[in-house]
Design a protein around this motif. Structure first.
Motif, PDB file in Angstrom:
ATOM      1  N   THR A   1      45.878  42.595  47.844  1.00 35.22           N
ATOM      2  CA  THR A   1      44.441  42.886  47.892  1.00 35.22           C
ATOM      3  C   THR A   1      44.208  44.337  48.313  1.00 35.22           C
ATOM      4  OG1 THR A   1      43.892  40.585  48.347  1.00 35.22           O
ATOM      5  CG2 THR A   1      42.234  42.235  48.958  1.00 35.22           C
ATOM      6  N   GLU A   2      44.917  44.778  49.335  1.00 36.18           N
ATOM      7  CA  GLU A   2      44.775  46.165  49.788  1.00 36.18           C
ATOM      8  C   GLU A   2      45.158  47.140  48.676  1.00 36.18           C
ATOM      9  OE1 GLU A   2      47.146  46.010  53.356  1.00 36.18           O
ATOM     10  OE2 GLU A   2      45.687  44.680  54.317  1.00 36.18           O
ATOM     11  N   PHE A   3      46.219  46.830  47.931  1.00 33.19           N
ATOM     12  CA  PHE A   3      46.636  47.647  46.781  1.00 33.19           C
ATOM     13  C   PHE A   3      45.520  47.694  45.730  1.00 33.19           C
ATOM     14  CE2 PHE A   3      48.472  47.375  42.454  1.00 33.19           C
ATOM     15  CZ  PHE A   3      49.094  48.621  42.368  1.00 33.19           C
ATOM     16  N   ALA A   4      44.953  46.532  45.420  1.00 29.87           N
ATOM     17  CA  ALA A   4      43.902  46.457  44.398  1.00 29.87           C
ATOM     18  C   ALA A   4      42.650  47.227  44.820  1.00 29.87           C
ATOM     19  CB  ALA A   4      43.556  44.996  44.106  1.00 29.87           C
ATOM     20  N   LEU A   5      42.268  47.092  46.074  1.00 28.06           N
ATOM     21  CA  LEU A   5      41.037  47.729  46.542  1.00 28.06           C
ATOM     22  C   LEU A   5      41.195  49.226  46.782  1.00 28.06           C
ATOM     23  CD1 LEU A   5      39.729  44.999  49.027  1.00 28.06           C
ATOM     24  CD2 LEU A   5      39.022  45.385  46.645  1.00 28.06           C
ATOM     25  N   THR A   6      42.393  49.663  47.143  1.00 25.96           N
ATOM     26  CA  THR A   6      42.589  51.082  47.446  1.00 25.96           C
ATOM     27  C   THR A   6      43.245  51.822  46.281  1.00 25.96           C
ATOM     28  OG1 THR A   6      44.660  50.631  48.611  1.00 25.96           O
ATOM     29  CG2 THR A   6      42.659  50.713  49.942  1.00 25.96           C
ATOM     30  N   THR A   7      44.469  51.478  45.967  1.00 22.69           N
ATOM     31  CA  THR A   7      45.204  52.200  44.924  1.00 22.69           C
ATOM     32  C   THR A   7      44.533  52.064  43.563  1.00 22.69           C
ATOM     33  OG1 THR A   7      47.268  51.899  46.145  1.00 22.69           O
ATOM     34  CG2 THR A   7      47.458  52.460  43.804  1.00 22.69           C
ATOM     35  N   LEU A   8      44.149  50.852  43.203  1.00 28.25           N
ATOM     36  CA  LEU A   8      43.491  50.645  41.910  1.00 28.25           C
ATOM     37  C   LEU A   8      41.994  50.917  41.976  1.00 28.25           C
ATOM     38  CD1 LEU A   8      45.301  47.434  40.603  1.00 28.25           C
ATOM     39  CD2 LEU A   8      45.785  49.836  40.046  1.00 28.25           C
ATOM     40  N   GLY A   9      41.440  50.991  43.185  1.00 28.31           N
ATOM     41  CA  GLY A   9      40.030  51.307  43.346  1.00 28.31           C
ATOM     42  C   GLY A   9      39.071  50.215  42.917  1.00 28.31           C
ATOM     43  N   LEU A  10      39.530  48.969  42.904  1.00 26.33           N
ATOM     44  CA  LEU A  10      38.651  47.873  42.510  1.00 26.33           C
ATOM     45  C   LEU A  10      37.612  47.621  43.598  1.00 26.33           C
ATOM     46  CD1 LEU A  10      41.279  45.404  41.015  1.00 26.33           C
ATOM     47  CD2 LEU A  10      39.840  47.055  39.816  1.00 26.33           C
ATOM     48  N   ALA A  11      36.483  47.081  43.209  1.00 24.68           N
ATOM     49  CA  ALA A  11      35.409  46.789  44.157  1.00 24.68           C
ATOM     50  C   ALA A  11      35.562  45.410  44.780  1.00 24.68           C
ATOM     51  CB  ALA A  11      34.051  46.887  43.468  1.00 24.68           C
ATOM     52  N   ARG A  12      36.239  44.498  44.056  1.00 24.92           N
ATOM     53  CA  ARG A  12      36.285  43.106  44.520  1.00 24.92           C
ATOM     54  C   ARG A  12      37.536  42.421  43.989  1.00 24.92           C
ATOM     55  NH1 ARG A  12      31.463  38.602  43.690  1.00 24.92           N
ATOM     56  NH2 ARG A  12      31.156  38.756  45.909  1.00 24.92           N
ATOM     57  N   VAL A  13      38.118  41.588  44.853  1.00 25.42           N
ATOM     58  CA  VAL A  13      39.252  40.747  44.473  1.00 25.42           C
ATOM     59  C   VAL A  13      38.831  39.294  44.677  1.00 25.42           C
ATOM     60  CG1 VAL A  13      41.650  40.140  44.979  1.00 25.42           C
ATOM     61  CG2 VAL A  13      40.932  42.525  45.071  1.00 25.42           C
ATOM     62  N   LEU A  14      39.170  38.451  43.696  1.00 21.86           N
ATOM     63  CA  LEU A  14      38.755  37.051  43.713  1.00 21.86           C
ATOM     64  C   LEU A  14      39.947  36.113  43.793  1.00 21.86           C
ATOM     65  CD1 LEU A  14      36.220  37.306  40.753  1.00 21.86           C
ATOM     66  CD2 LEU A  14      35.723  37.491  43.200  1.00 21.86           C
ATOM     67  N   LEU A  15      39.716  34.950  44.370  1.00 24.32           N
ATOM     68  CA  LEU A  15      40.647  33.829  44.352  1.00 24.32           C
ATOM     69  C   LEU A  15      39.866  32.645  43.799  1.00 24.32           C
ATOM     70  CD1 LEU A  15      42.046  34.025  48.021  1.00 24.32           C
ATOM     71  CD2 LEU A  15      43.032  35.069  45.970  1.00 24.32           C
ATOM     72  N   GLU A  16      40.466  31.877  42.904  1.00 24.60           N
ATOM     73  CA  GLU A  16      39.837  30.662  42.397  1.00 24.60           C
ATOM     74  C   GLU A  16      40.665  29.486  42.892  1.00 24.60           C
ATOM     75  OE1 GLU A  16      37.631  31.951  38.322  1.00 24.60           O
ATOM     76  OE2 GLU A  16      39.768  31.503  38.159  1.00 24.60           O
ATOM     77  N   ILE A  17      40.031  28.621  43.695  1.00 24.39           N
ATOM     78  CA  ILE A  17      40.756  27.575  44.420  1.00 24.39           C
ATOM     79  C   ILE A  17      40.052  26.240  44.276  1.00 24.39           C
ATOM     80  CG2 ILE A  17      41.576  26.857  46.707  1.00 24.39           C
ATOM     81  CD1 ILE A  17      41.514  29.833  47.519  1.00 24.39           C
ATOM     82  N   GLU A  18      40.849  25.199  44.018  1.00 25.22           N
ATOM     83  CA  GLU A  18      40.301  23.842  44.033  1.00 25.22           C
ATOM     84  C   GLU A  18      39.948  23.494  45.478  1.00 25.22           C
ATOM     85  OE1 GLU A  18      42.029  20.635  41.492  1.00 25.22           O
ATOM     86  OE2 GLU A  18      43.623  22.124  41.238  1.00 25.22           O
ATOM     87  N   PRO A  19      38.785  22.870  45.712  1.00 25.76           N
ATOM     88  CA  PRO A  19      38.377  22.546  47.082  1.00 25.76           C
ATOM     89  C   PRO A  19      39.385  21.664  47.826  1.00 25.76           C
ATOM     90  CG  PRO A  19      36.579  22.145  45.552  1.00 25.76           C
ATOM     91  CD  PRO A  19      37.778  22.497  44.729  1.00 25.76           C
TER      92      PRO A  19
END
Length: 187
Positions: free
Chosen positions: A127-145
Motif C-alpha cells: 500500500t505504501e508503495f502504491a500510494l507513494t512510489t506509484l502516486g495512487l490516491a487510493r488502494v482498495l481491498l474487496e473482502i467477503e464479510p
C-alpha cells in the motif's frame, strides 16, 4: 496516477520492497514447488479465485499469467518473504480499478505461516508503495464479510470500510458478496 505527459506511471522494471519485517519480491522460476505448498489449501481454495487442486502445473500456469499481467502493466504479483528467499504467501496489486488513481490488493498466506501478521505487514508495504512510489490516491481491498481473517488484515493495515455498493459475483460456482475497504493517500 498520470505523469506530467498524461501517461500512467508504469511499474518499475524491478520490484523488491522491504519494510515492516517483510521482503516482497517477484516470483521466479524456482518458486512453483513453494507455490504449491502455499496455495494447495482448502482455505485458499475457498476464499480466493485460485484453482484447486493447486498442483505444479497450476503453479507454472499461474506464474505465466502473472508474468503476462506484469508485462501488460496490469498487475504485480509478489512473494511475501521475511528473508528475501522463502515464500510464505503472496500479495498482489491490480491497477486502475475505478480509474487511474486506484488499485486493489489481494493476498494469501500459506497455512504454515498464518498468525504471524505477515498479511498485514505485506499489505502495508505494498500500500505504501502504491500510494507513494506509484502516486495512487487510493488502494482498495474487496473482502467477503464472512472472511474474518481478511477483515482483520484490512483493519490492521489501516483500511476503512467504504459505502461503495457490494460487488456480487459467482466464484467457482458459489455466489459471493464483496465489500470494499479503502486506504487513501491523504488520510
Amino acid at each position: 496516477m498520470t505523469t506530467d505527459h498524461g501517461h500512467r506511471r508504469a511499474f518499475p522494471a524491478a520490484v523488491h520492497l522491504t519494510g515492516h519485517g517483510v521482503v516482497l519480491r517477484e516470483w521466479t522460476d524456482r518458486d512453483p514447488a513453494a507455490m504449491v505448498e502455499l496455495f494447495d489449501d482448502p482455505a485458499v481454495a475457498y476464499w480466493t479465485p485460485l484453482v484447486s487442486p493447486f498442483d505444479l502445473a497450476a503453479a507454472r500456469a499461474y506464474l505465466q499469467r502473472a508474468r503476462r499481467a506484469r508485462a501488460a502493466d496490469e498487475r504485480l504479483h509478489l512473494a511475501i518473504t521475511t528473508d528475501g528467499h522463502e515464500p510464505k504467501g503472496e500479495v498482489l496489486l491490480s491497477r486502475w480499478v475505478g480509474g487511474e488513481d486506484e488499485a486493489s490488493i489481494g493476498y494469501s498466506v500459506g497455512a504454515a505461516h498464518r498468525g504471524q501478521g505477515l498479511a498485514i505487514r505485506a499489505v502495508n508495504v505494498l500500500t505504501e508503495f502504491a500510494l507513494t512510489t506509484l502516486g495512487l490516491a487510493r488502494v482498495l481491498l474487496e473482502i467477503e464479510p464472512g472472511n474474518a481473517a481478511s477483515v482483520a488484515v484490512a483493519r490492521g493495515a489501516g483500511f476503512h470500510l467504504t459505502d461503495m455498493p457490494p460487488v456480487e459475483e459467482i466464484e467457482k460456482g458459489r455466489p459471493i458478496t464483496l465489500l470494499t475497504w479503502a486506504r487513501d493517500r491523504w488520510v
